[in-house]
Write an enzyme that holds these catalytic residues in place. Structure first.
Site, PDB file in Angstrom:
ATOM      1  N   PRO A 184       0.814  -1.224   0.000  1.00  0.00           N
ATOM      2  CA  PRO A 184       0.000   0.000   0.000  1.00  0.00           C
ATOM      3  C   PRO A 184       0.847   1.274   0.000  1.00  0.00           C
ATOM      4  O   PRO A 184       1.966   1.286   0.524  1.00  0.00           O
ATOM      5  CB  PRO A 184      -0.803  -0.121   1.295  1.00  0.00           C
ATOM      6  CG  PRO A 184      -0.844  -1.582   1.584  1.00  0.00           C
ATOM      7  CD  PRO A 184       0.452  -2.136   1.078  1.00  0.00           C
ATOM      8  N   PHE A 185       0.293   2.315  -0.576  1.00  0.00           N
ATOM      9  CA  PHE A 185       0.889   3.662  -0.603  1.00  0.00           C
ATOM     10  C   PHE A 185       2.244   3.678  -1.304  1.00  0.00           C
ATOM     11  O   PHE A 185       3.104   4.484  -0.989  1.00  0.00           O
ATOM     12  CB  PHE A 185       0.988   4.241   0.819  1.00  0.00           C
ATOM     13  CG  PHE A 185      -0.318   4.166   1.561  1.00  0.00           C
ATOM     14  CD1 PHE A 185      -1.427   4.864   1.094  1.00  0.00           C
ATOM     15  CD2 PHE A 185      -0.460   3.358   2.686  1.00  0.00           C
ATOM     16  CE1 PHE A 185      -2.637   4.778   1.755  1.00  0.00           C
ATOM     17  CE2 PHE A 185      -1.676   3.269   3.342  1.00  0.00           C
ATOM     18  CZ  PHE A 185      -2.773   3.977   2.879  1.00  0.00           C
ATOM     19  N   ARG A 186       2.415   2.754  -2.237  1.00  0.00           N
ATOM     20  CA  ARG A 186       3.658   2.675  -3.025  1.00  0.00           C
ATOM     21  C   ARG A 186       4.884   2.423  -2.165  1.00  0.00           C
ATOM     22  O   ARG A 186       6.018   2.686  -2.562  1.00  0.00           O
ATOM     23  CB  ARG A 186       3.856   3.936  -3.879  1.00  0.00           C
ATOM     24  CG  ARG A 186       2.650   4.301  -4.707  1.00  0.00           C
ATOM     25  CD  ARG A 186       2.951   4.527  -6.169  1.00  0.00           C
ATOM     26  NE  ARG A 186       1.711   4.502  -6.968  1.00  0.00           N
ATOM     27  CZ  ARG A 186       1.374   3.507  -7.770  1.00  0.00           C
ATOM     28  NH1 ARG A 186       2.152   2.460  -7.915  1.00  0.00           N
ATOM     29  NH2 ARG A 186       0.255   3.550  -8.450  1.00  0.00           N
ATOM     30  N   LEU A 187       4.661   1.884  -0.963  1.00  0.00           N
ATOM     31  CA  LEU A 187       5.807   1.515  -0.103  1.00  0.00           C
ATOM     32  C   LEU A 187       6.106   0.033  -0.344  1.00  0.00           C
ATOM     33  O   LEU A 187       5.995  -0.811   0.541  1.00  0.00           O
ATOM     34  CB  LEU A 187       5.468   1.810   1.365  1.00  0.00           C
ATOM     35  CG  LEU A 187       5.172   3.286   1.613  1.00  0.00           C
ATOM     36  CD1 LEU A 187       4.722   3.514   3.046  1.00  0.00           C
ATOM     37  CD2 LEU A 187       6.401   4.140   1.309  1.00  0.00           C
ATOM     38  N   HIS A 188       6.457  -0.267  -1.590  1.00  0.00           N
ATOM     39  CA  HIS A 188       6.594  -1.647  -2.036  1.00  0.00           C
ATOM     40  C   HIS A 188       7.786  -2.338  -1.382  1.00  0.00           C
ATOM     41  O   HIS A 188       8.709  -1.694  -0.913  1.00  0.00           O
ATOM     42  CB  HIS A 188       6.775  -1.680  -3.562  1.00  0.00           C
ATOM     43  CG  HIS A 188       5.828  -0.787  -4.281  1.00  0.00           C
ATOM     44  ND1 HIS A 188       4.467  -0.926  -4.192  1.00  0.00           N
ATOM     45  CD2 HIS A 188       6.043   0.273  -5.091  1.00  0.00           C
ATOM     46  CE1 HIS A 188       3.888   0.011  -4.930  1.00  0.00           C
ATOM     47  NE2 HIS A 188       4.828   0.755  -5.476  1.00  0.00           N
TER      48      HIS A 188
END
Ligand SMILES: Cc1cc2nc3c(=O)[nH]c(=O)nc-3n(C[C@H](O)[C@H](O)[C@H](O)COP(=O)(O)O)c2cc1C
Length: 206
Positions: A181-185
């Protein structure tokens, strides 16, 4: 966003990349609508200009990642010339990516023969009939070539064309990426100095 059950718990565990790759490919085989083994292969020409296209992965193990093609094609000539390549898999339904890069070698004749023999008869004829990546004056010329080779090999085995075989990318880097989520890959790269070396694992900012 769909939450994905990770195959092997926390994928950032483990000290070598191949078992994790196998687990992810297995998941992709269950989830993708077609061609879970489709992969983009990047090459570079003699002027340093990159090139990329899709192929189908036909094998992998600790030695590397194998696909088959026409050695007189654009990619064939670039791979034989520069002997370096990169690959990227993107499994959309799983929101996962695997990228790798390394040196290229040609598979053995025995390996290529074994795979060629598993191909449908039409694909074996096609390997003879297609002058891949060279200009084709019209669809009829291709159909004529198919008819000619079909007649030539009407009886008996269809030999593997001398210009058709496999390349193996021997990776020095394999990176696994999984959407969070939230591009916190999550990103984990396995790297080594040479294809014979030991893997180091590095976790990276997304
Ligand atoms: C899903 C997919 C899989 C493909 N698999 C292969 C393959 O395994 N081998 C191959 O030579 N071309 C394959 N192709 C065609 C290549 O993408 C490309 O058009 C062709 O090999 C010529 O590339 P080149 O001119 O760079 O050599 C595939 C295309 C797609 C879309």
């Amino acid at each position: 966003m769909t939450e994905v059950e990770l195959t092997s718990g926390d994928f950032t565990e483990g000290n070598e990349p191949f078992s994790l790759f196998g687990a992810w490919l297995k998941d992709a085989t269950a989830s993708e609508i077609n061609d879970p083994n489709a992969v983009a292969v990047a090459t570079v020409d003699e002027n340093g200009l990159p090139n990329v296209r899709m192929v189908l992965l036909k094998g992998y193990d600790e030695r590397g990642f194998v696909f088959y093609t026409n050695f007189e094609s654009q990619k064939g000539r670039e791979l034989l010339g520069q002997q370096k390549a990169a690959m990227v898999f993107h499994w959309k339904s799983l929101r996962r990516q695997v990228r790798l890069r390394g040196e290229v070698e040609v598979v053995t004749d025995a390996e290529a023969d074994e795979y060629y023999a598993t191909r449908p008869r039409g694909s074996r004829i096609g390997a003879w009939a297609s002058k891949q990546s060279r200009p084709l004056e019209g669809r009829f010329a291709l159909e004529k070539a198919v008819a000619e080779y079909t007649a030539r090999y009407a009886i008996g085995e269809i030999p593997r064309p001398p210009h058709w075989s496999g390349f193996r990318i021997r990776p020095v880097s394999i990176e696994f990426w999984h959407d969070r989520p939230f591009r916190l890959h999550d990103r984990v790269e396995f790297r080594r100095d040479t294809p014979e070396g030991d893997w180091q694992k590095v976790r990276m900012y997304p």
